[in-house]
Design a protein around this motif. Structure first.
Motif, PDB file in Angstrom:
ATOM      1  N   CYS A  96       0.667  -1.184   0.173  1.00  0.00           N
ATOM      2  CA  CYS A  96       0.144  -0.167  -0.046  1.00  0.00           C
ATOM      3  C   CYS A  96       0.768   1.235   0.119  1.00  0.00           C
ATOM      4  O   CYS A  96      -0.027   2.199  -0.516  1.00  0.00           O
ATOM      5  CB  CYS A  96      -1.101   0.145   1.254  1.00  0.00           C
ATOM      6  N   THR A  97       1.722   1.305   0.770  1.00  0.00           N
ATOM      7  CA  THR A  97       2.928   2.411   0.232  1.00  0.00           C
ATOM      8  C   THR A  97       3.666   2.771  -1.340  1.00  0.00           C
ATOM      9  O   THR A  97       3.229   3.588  -1.631  1.00  0.00           O
ATOM     10  CB  THR A  97       4.119   1.906   0.758  1.00  0.00           C
ATOM     11  N   LEU A  98       3.340   1.595  -2.192  1.00  0.00           N
ATOM     12  CA  LEU A  98       3.498   2.109  -3.410  1.00  0.00           C
ATOM     13  C   LEU A  98       2.056   1.752  -4.133  1.00  0.00           C
ATOM     14  O   LEU A  98       2.240   2.063  -5.123  1.00  0.00           O
ATOM     15  CB  LEU A  98       4.449   0.592  -3.574  1.00  0.00           C
ATOM     16  N   PHE A  99       0.999   1.954  -3.803  1.00  0.00           N
ATOM     17  CA  PHE A  99      -0.084   1.765  -4.475  1.00  0.00           C
ATOM     18  C   PHE A  99      -1.233   1.801  -3.483  1.00  0.00           C
ATOM     19  O   PHE A  99      -1.803   0.662  -2.957  1.00  0.00           O
ATOM     20  CB  PHE A  99      -0.508   0.333  -5.342  1.00  0.00           C
ATOM     21  N   PRO A 100      -0.808   3.238  -3.139  1.00  0.00           N
ATOM     22  CA  PRO A 100      -1.947   3.738  -2.238  1.00  0.00           C
ATOM     23  C   PRO A 100      -3.525   3.070  -2.017  1.00  0.00           C
ATOM     24  O   PRO A 100      -3.795   3.382  -4.073  1.00  0.00           O
ATOM     25  CB  PRO A 100      -2.168   5.471  -1.674  1.00  0.00           C
ATOM     26  N   PRO A 101      -4.343   2.327  -1.899  1.00  0.00           N
ATOM     27  CA  PRO A 101      -5.983   1.982  -2.009  1.00  0.00           C
ATOM     28  C   PRO A 101      -6.603   3.553  -1.743  1.00  0.00           C
ATOM     29  O   PRO A 101      -6.174   4.162  -1.287  1.00  0.00           O
ATOM     30  CB  PRO A 101      -6.052   1.440  -1.075  1.00  0.00           C
ATOM     31  N   GLN A 102      -7.561   3.731  -3.081  1.00  0.00           N
ATOM     32  CA  GLN A 102      -8.973   4.707  -2.999  1.00  0.00           C
ATOM     33  C   GLN A 102      -9.282   4.533  -1.404  1.00  0.00           C
ATOM     34  O   GLN A 102      -9.526   5.837  -1.617  1.00  0.00           O
ATOM     35  CB  GLN A 102      -9.951   4.327  -4.332  1.00  0.00           C
ATOM     36  N   ALA A 103      -9.325   3.902  -0.745  1.00  0.00           N
ATOM     37  CA  ALA A 103     -10.341   4.106   0.191  1.00  0.00           C
ATOM     38  C   ALA A 103      -9.879   4.708   1.471  1.00  0.00           C
ATOM     39  O   ALA A 103     -10.333   5.371   2.699  1.00  0.00           O
ATOM     40  CB  ALA A 103     -10.211   2.643   1.148  1.00  0.00           C
ATOM     41  N   LEU A 104      -8.380   5.164   1.216  1.00  0.00           N
ATOM     42  CA  LEU A 104      -7.356   5.605   2.296  1.00  0.00           C
ATOM     43  C   LEU A 104      -7.357   7.456   1.735  1.00  0.00           C
ATOM     44  O   LEU A 104      -6.962   7.791   2.901  1.00  0.00           O
ATOM     45  CB  LEU A 104      -5.876   4.797   2.258  1.00  0.00           C
ATOM     46  N   LYS A 105      -7.581   7.142   1.224  1.00  0.00           N
ATOM     47  CA  LYS A 105      -7.199   8.385   0.321  1.00  0.00           C
ATOM     48  C   LYS A 105      -7.741   9.358   0.492  1.00  0.00           C
ATOM     49  O   LYS A 105      -9.473   9.164  -0.327  1.00  0.00           O
ATOM     50  CB  LYS A 105      -7.166   8.858  -1.744  1.00  0.00           C
ATOM     51  N   ASP A 106      -7.668  10.898   1.563  1.00  0.00           N
ATOM     52  CA  ASP A 106      -8.709  11.447   1.426  1.00  0.00           C
ATOM     53  C   ASP A 106      -9.130  12.571   0.904  1.00  0.00           C
ATOM     54  O   ASP A 106      -8.044  13.156   0.988  1.00  0.00           O
ATOM     55  CB  ASP A 106      -8.035  12.770   2.853  1.00  0.00           C
ATOM     56  N   SER A 107     -10.164  13.355   0.409  1.00  0.00           N
ATOM     57  CA  SER A 107     -10.539  14.172  -0.931  1.00  0.00           C
ATOM     58  C   SER A 107      -9.687  15.800  -0.218  1.00  0.00           C
ATOM     59  O   SER A 107      -9.470  16.453  -0.795  1.00  0.00           O
ATOM     60  CB  SER A 107     -11.572  14.424  -1.416  1.00  0.00           C
ATOM     61  N   ASP A 108     -10.067  15.497   1.344  1.00  0.00           N
ATOM     62  CA  ASP A 108      -9.949  17.009   1.600  1.00  0.00           C
ATOM     63  C   ASP A 108      -8.212  17.098   1.887  1.00  0.00           C
ATOM     64  O   ASP A 108      -8.395  18.403   2.656  1.00  0.00           O
ATOM     65  CB  ASP A 108     -10.652  17.200   2.874  1.00  0.00           C
ATOM     66  N   ASP A 109      -7.355  16.360   1.651  1.00  0.00           N
ATOM     67  CA  ASP A 109      -5.984  16.074   2.066  1.00  0.00           C
ATOM     68  C   ASP A 109      -5.628  16.599   3.599  1.00  0.00           C
ATOM     69  O   ASP A 109      -4.638  17.437   4.248  1.00  0.00           O
ATOM     70  CB  ASP A 109      -5.425  17.691   1.108  1.00  0.00           C
ATOM     71  N   LYS A 110      -6.814  15.704   4.287  1.00  0.00           N
ATOM     72  CA  LYS A 110      -6.399  16.097   5.911  1.00  0.00           C
ATOM     73  C   LYS A 110      -5.640  14.372   5.998  1.00  0.00           C
ATOM     74  O   LYS A 110      -6.278  13.082   5.035  1.00  0.00           O
ATOM     75  CB  LYS A 110      -7.490  16.041   6.565  1.00  0.00           C
ATOM     76  N   GLN A 111      -5.009  14.038   6.891  1.00  0.00           N
ATOM     77  CA  GLN A 111      -4.929  13.317   7.704  1.00  0.00           C
ATOM     78  C   GLN A 111      -5.805  12.672   7.986  1.00  0.00           C
ATOM     79  O   GLN A 111      -6.622  12.856   8.597  1.00  0.00           O
ATOM     80  CB  GLN A 111      -3.680  13.406   8.823  1.00  0.00           C
ATOM     81  N   ILE A 112      -5.661  11.680   7.645  1.00  0.00           N
ATOM     82  CA  ILE A 112      -6.397  10.101   7.958  1.00  0.00           C
ATOM     83  C   ILE A 112      -6.267   9.643   8.651  1.00  0.00           C
ATOM     84  O   ILE A 112      -4.837   9.148   9.697  1.00  0.00           O
ATOM     85  CB  ILE A 112      -6.617   8.840   7.000  1.00  0.00           C
ATOM     86  N   ASP A 113      -7.143   9.162   9.779  1.00  0.00           N
ATOM     87  CA  ASP A 113      -7.104   8.796  11.447  1.00  0.00           C
ATOM     88  C   ASP A 113      -5.988   6.969  11.839  1.00  0.00           C
ATOM     89  O   ASP A 113      -6.709   6.165  10.891  1.00  0.00           O
ATOM     90  CB  ASP A 113      -8.372   8.836  12.404  1.00  0.00           C
ATOM     91  N   VAL A 114      -5.528   7.498  11.780  1.00  0.00           N
ATOM     92  CA  VAL A 114      -4.356   5.775  12.394  1.00  0.00           C
ATOM     93  C   VAL A 114      -4.814   4.605  12.655  1.00  0.00           C
ATOM     94  O   VAL A 114      -5.066   3.618  12.124  1.00  0.00           O
ATOM     95  CB  VAL A 114      -2.712   6.412  13.326  1.00  0.00           C
ATOM     96  N   GLU A 115      -6.409   5.066  13.429  1.00  0.00           N
ATOM     97  CA  GLU A 115      -7.066   3.566  13.652  1.00  0.00           C
ATOM     98  C   GLU A 115      -7.515   3.509  12.588  1.00  0.00           C
ATOM     99  O   GLU A 115      -7.558   2.189  12.037  1.00  0.00           O
ATOM    100  CB  GLU A 115      -7.356   3.938  15.145  1.00  0.00           C
TER     101      GLU A 115
END
Length: 341
Positions: A96-115
């Motif tokens: 996922c570092t090489l191919f970030p899944p769409q589910a983890l991409k934030d449209s608002d460019d905000k940091q996604i919760d670690v949990e």
């Protein structure tokens, strides 16, 4: 007819390989193009930066590299066994570092919760079939080269506002069957700028592993530079002067980095000056340990690209590989008799 890649590369087996990719039509797409007057030298740093990313995620180690104006050389060690030590979550994180899944991409460019990220990774890790597939790809030479070449091509085409091929085609590969083949290939790669009359000595070369290692050694042995800390190290030298393997680490060759420096530097000066000369006494034992015929060393490095094709190694290893692939012969057998013991 080209040999299928699956027959050239021993999948699920550790091994060393020499790989080359060349820009389409041999254009200077990574250097100064005298015809257009454009300078693309900065693109060589793109390749170097990408190599660092891939070396940290793949189970593939980098022994040597040389990034030229219209092509590059790599000497890689595929460590399939290392990938088997990763648990499922480690495989998922690397992929996922090489191919970030769409589910983890934030449209608002905000940091996604670690949990949320951890929960998603755990969900992916539960899929055994997917994890098995990704684990194999992270130890696959073709996937490594795909992840290197495709982003560079897209970035360059976007900059040039064009479409089409950036690289000539699929990369070329050679299997390096033993230490004798490995050191011959590494020296050939590190001396590419010297042979092309771009640099006077190996340490003056830009964008080569040799120059990067020398610069790191000059700065500080305890604090490696970012450009070299991901390179596969050489053996360390004991107080007795004999090389030893670094604890808990693979090494390029059973010789120290200082010995390799001396051998390549002397070879480069002979090639650049056009003189064979005599091999210094302190360099002779290096070649003897690696089963290389001293008298033919310089010729072997100068004409390495013409001597060998798909596989490189001492004669008995060439014959073993010929039998393994069900072939009658490989180009390079006469060269192997001349260069190696």
């Amino acid at each position: 007819m080209p040999t299928p890649r699956k027959e050239q590369v021993s999948k699920y087996i550790n091994g060393h390989y020499h790989l080359t990719s060349r820009a389409v039509r041999r254009a200077f797409l990574c250097g100064f193009d005298s015809q257009s007057g454009c300078n693309y030298e900065y693109r060589r740093q793109w390749i170097l930066d990408r190599l660092e990313v891939l070396a940290k995620q793949f189970s593939v180690e980098i022994c040597a590299y040389a990034i030229m104006s219209n092509h590059y050389h790599l000497v890689l060690h595929v460590d399939y066994e290392q990938s088997l030590t990763w648990d499922a979550e480690e495989v998922v994180k690397r992929w996922c570092t090489l191919f970030p899944p769409q589910a983890l991409k934030d449209s608002d460019d905000k940091q996604i919760d670690v949990e949320v990220v951890d929960a998603y990774f755990a969900h992916l890790a539960a899929d055994e079939e997917k994890v098995t597939l990704w684990r194999e790809r992270l130890a696959d030479l073709s996937w490594f080269m795909r992840c290197l070449n495709e982003p560079i091509a897209r970035q360059a085409n976007k900059e040039d506002k064009c479409t089409g091929r950036f690289w000539e085609g699929r990369f070329k590969s050679q299997a390096l069957l033993d230490d004798a083949a490995l050191i011959s290939c590494m020296a050939y790669v590190d001396l590419n700028p010297v042979r092309a009359a771009i640099a006077q000595t190996p340490e003056d070369s830009e964008f080569t592993s040799f120059a990067a290692r020398v610069e790191t050694q000059k700065s500080s042995a305890s604090k490696p530079e970012p450009q070299t800390q991901w390179l596969l190290p050489f053996a360390e030298t004991k107080k007795t002067g004999k090389p030893q393997a670094i604890q808990n680490a693979h090494v390029c060759l059973p010789i120290s980095q200082e010995e390799y420096f001396e051998l390549v530097d002397w070879t480069g000066r002979c090639i650049r000056d056009g003189k064979r000369g005599a091999i210094p006494a302190h360099i002779q034992p290096i070649l003897q340990r690696l089963e290389i015929k001293q008298d033919n060393w310089i010729d072997g490095i100068q004409h390495y690209g013409n001597h060998f094709y798909k596989v490189v190694g001492i004669m008995r290893h060439l014959l073993e590989e010929t039998e393994r692939q069900g072939r009658k012969w490989f180009k390079g057998q006469s060269a192997a008799r001349l260069l190696y013991q």
